[in-house]
Design a protein around this motif. Sequence first.
Motif, PDB file in Angstrom:
ATOM      1  N   PHE A  42       0.789  -1.229   0.000  1.00  0.00           N
ATOM      2  CA  PHE A  42       0.000   0.000   0.000  1.00  0.00           C
ATOM      3  C   PHE A  42       0.827   1.288   0.000  1.00  0.00           C
ATOM      4  N   LEU A  43       2.002   1.251   0.627  1.00  0.00           N
ATOM      5  CA  LEU A  43       2.756   2.495   0.787  1.00  0.00           C
ATOM      6  C   LEU A  43       3.337   3.081  -0.499  1.00  0.00           C
ATOM      7  N   PRO A  44       3.903   2.267  -1.406  1.00  0.00           N
ATOM      8  CA  PRO A  44       4.535   2.870  -2.590  1.00  0.00           C
ATOM      9  C   PRO A  44       3.612   3.788  -3.379  1.00  0.00           C
ATOM     10  N   GLY A  45       2.349   3.418  -3.529  1.00  0.00           N
ATOM     11  CA  GLY A  45       1.409   4.262  -4.251  1.00  0.00           C
ATOM     12  C   GLY A  45       1.172   5.584  -3.562  1.00  0.00           C
ATOM     13  N   ILE A  46       1.147   5.572  -2.229  1.00  0.00           N
ATOM     14  CA  ILE A  46       0.959   6.819  -1.474  1.00  0.00           C
ATOM     15  C   ILE A  46       2.223   7.670  -1.530  1.00  0.00           C
ATOM     16  N   VAL A  47       3.376   7.035  -1.348  1.00  0.00           N
ATOM     17  CA  VAL A  47       4.643   7.763  -1.341  1.00  0.00           C
ATOM     18  C   VAL A  47       4.915   8.411  -2.694  1.00  0.00           C
ATOM     19  N   ALA A  48       4.414   7.809  -3.770  1.00  0.00           N
ATOM     20  CA  ALA A  48       4.661   8.332  -5.118  1.00  0.00           C
ATOM     21  C   ALA A  48       3.926   9.644  -5.382  1.00  0.00           C
ATOM     22  N   ARG A  49       2.941   9.970  -4.557  1.00  0.00           N
ATOM     23  CA  ARG A  49       2.209  11.226  -4.756  1.00  0.00           C
ATOM     24  C   ARG A  49       3.094  12.432  -4.430  1.00  0.00           C
ATOM     25  N   LYS A  50       2.672  13.596  -4.924  1.00  0.00           N
ATOM     26  CA  LYS A  50       3.390  14.827  -4.600  1.00  0.00           C
ATOM     27  C   LYS A  50       3.200  15.155  -3.119  1.00  0.00           C
ATOM     28  N   PRO A  51       4.212  15.759  -2.487  1.00  0.00           N
ATOM     29  CA  PRO A  51       4.079  16.131  -1.072  1.00  0.00           C
ATOM     30  C   PRO A  51       2.850  17.004  -0.832  1.00  0.00           C
ATOM     31  N   SER A  52       2.056  16.648   0.140  1.00  0.00           N
ATOM     32  CA  SER A  52       0.845  17.400   0.489  1.00  0.00           C
ATOM     33  C   SER A  52       0.375  16.937   1.859  1.00  0.00           C
ATOM     34  N   PRO A  53      -0.477  17.736   2.516  1.00  0.00           N
ATOM     35  CA  PRO A  53      -1.019  17.308   3.816  1.00  0.00           C
ATOM     36  C   PRO A  53      -1.789  15.996   3.706  1.00  0.00           C
ATOM     37  N   GLU A  54      -2.486  15.782   2.580  1.00  0.00           N
ATOM     38  CA  GLU A  54      -3.246  14.539   2.393  1.00  0.00           C
ATOM     39  C   GLU A  54      -2.304  13.333   2.337  1.00  0.00           C
ATOM     40  N   ARG A  55      -1.208  13.500   1.629  1.00  0.00           N
ATOM     41  CA  ARG A  55      -0.214  12.409   1.534  1.00  0.00           C
ATOM     42  C   ARG A  55       0.367  12.106   2.904  1.00  0.00           C
ATOM     43  N   ALA A  56       0.708  13.139   3.658  1.00  0.00           N
ATOM     44  CA  ALA A  56       1.274  12.955   4.993  1.00  0.00           C
ATOM     45  C   ALA A  56       0.286  12.252   5.910  1.00  0.00           C
ATOM     46  N   ARG A  57      -0.992  12.644   5.831  1.00  0.00           N
ATOM     47  CA  ARG A  57      -2.010  12.010   6.672  1.00  0.00           C
ATOM     48  C   ARG A  57      -2.227  10.551   6.280  1.00  0.00           C
ATOM     49  N   ALA A  58      -2.157  10.276   4.982  1.00  0.00           N
ATOM     50  CA  ALA A  58      -2.349   8.897   4.512  1.00  0.00           C
ATOM     51  C   ALA A  58      -1.226   7.988   5.017  1.00  0.00           C
ATOM     52  N   ILE A  59       0.005   8.478   4.949  1.00  0.00           N
ATOM     53  CA  ILE A  59       1.142   7.684   5.431  1.00  0.00           C
ATOM     54  C   ILE A  59       1.036   7.479   6.939  1.00  0.00           C
ATOM     55  N   ARG A  60       0.686   8.553   7.654  1.00  0.00           N
ATOM     56  CA  ARG A  60       0.540   8.446   9.110  1.00  0.00           C
ATOM     57  C   ARG A  60      -0.577   7.468   9.479  1.00  0.00           C
ATOM     58  N   GLY A  61      -1.692   7.559   8.760  1.00  0.00           N
ATOM     59  CA  GLY A  61      -2.821   6.682   9.046  1.00  0.00           C
ATOM     60  C   GLY A  61      -2.487   5.217   8.827  1.00  0.00           C
ATOM     61  N   LEU A  62      -1.800   4.931   7.714  1.00  0.00           N
ATOM     62  CA  LEU A  62      -1.423   3.548   7.428  1.00  0.00           C
ATOM     63  C   LEU A  62      -0.424   3.042   8.462  1.00  0.00           C
ATOM     64  N   THR A  63       0.516   3.896   8.840  1.00  0.00           N
ATOM     65  CA  THR A  63       1.504   3.524   9.853  1.00  0.00           C
ATOM     66  C   THR A  63       0.831   3.187  11.173  1.00  0.00           C
ATOM     67  N   GLN A  64      -0.092   4.034  11.591  1.00  0.00           N
ATOM     68  CA  GLN A  64      -0.793   3.793  12.856  1.00  0.00           C
ATOM     69  C   GLN A  64      -1.618   2.518  12.807  1.00  0.00           C
ATOM     70  N   SER A  65      -2.268   2.274  11.678  1.00  0.00           N
ATOM     71  CA  SER A  65      -3.070   1.057  11.537  1.00  0.00           C
ATOM     72  C   SER A  65      -2.197  -0.193  11.619  1.00  0.00           C
ATOM     73  N   LEU A  66      -1.053  -0.149  10.941  1.00  0.00           N
ATOM     74  CA  LEU A  66      -0.135  -1.288  10.966  1.00  0.00           C
ATOM     75  C   LEU A  66       0.378  -1.564  12.374  1.00  0.00           C
ATOM     76  N   LEU A  67       0.700  -0.494  13.105  1.00  0.00           N
ATOM     77  CA  LEU A  67       1.230  -0.682  14.450  1.00  0.00           C
ATOM     78  C   LEU A  67       0.158  -1.176  15.419  1.00  0.00           C
ATOM     79  N   LYS A  68      -1.093  -0.789  15.190  1.00  0.00           N
ATOM     80  CA  LYS A  68      -2.181  -1.318  16.023  1.00  0.00           C
ATOM     81  C   LYS A  68      -2.340  -2.820  15.809  1.00  0.00           C
ATOM     82  N   VAL A  69      -2.327  -3.231  14.544  1.00  0.00           N
ATOM     83  CA  VAL A  69      -2.410  -4.668  14.246  1.00  0.00           C
ATOM     84  C   VAL A  69      -1.178  -5.384  14.789  1.00  0.00           C
TER      85      VAL A  69
END
Length: 206
Positions: A42-69
Amino acid sequence: ALGHTVSSSFGTISMAANQIVTSIFYTLIPIADCLCLTAQSFLPGIVARKPSPERARAIRGLTQSLLKVAGLLGVFLAGTVACIPFALQLFTTDPAVMILVRQIIPVLFIIFSLHGVFCGSEGILLGQRDLKFLERMYAAYFVVVPYLMLQVKKAAKTGADVGLSSVWNIFLGYQLFRIAAWVARVAWLQRKTDREAVLATTNDLT
């Protein structure tokens, strides 16, 4: 491989106990590997986007979800390890081997409590293609860990008070250091992503 080599220096009982512990270890390891694969999916597609608050939130959200699991998997794996002493007769009937295996159970308990965090954070680093960091760290591990293992074997030959626990304690230290380094690196990458998002927003406004 060095674990098997060093355990052979302690005699047949240690070799048998190490074989049981290693078999259990490799049986449980793949359970949390799914987190590493999920992050890489899931991460490569998000990381490939241009830097933006949405991209940062998406990476943070996925990271938090992974760490919860990862936390949930840690509870499950640690619970499984805690049951091993009650099932040792399925692996061996030798009391001496059982005693040695029981000595390693606390080490396995700690390792598997945090194994999900390790797999998830390594997957995040791979998903963000932080390959130079991983390359340098594993190059260092490739030198340091075998050196420490061989020191245990050398000590055993001189009659020092070392045993199978010494081998697995080295691996525990290695694992704890990796987890700390990986989590710290993930946090650093997230801060870097947040800074890039702020800079991109500022540039858009100007």
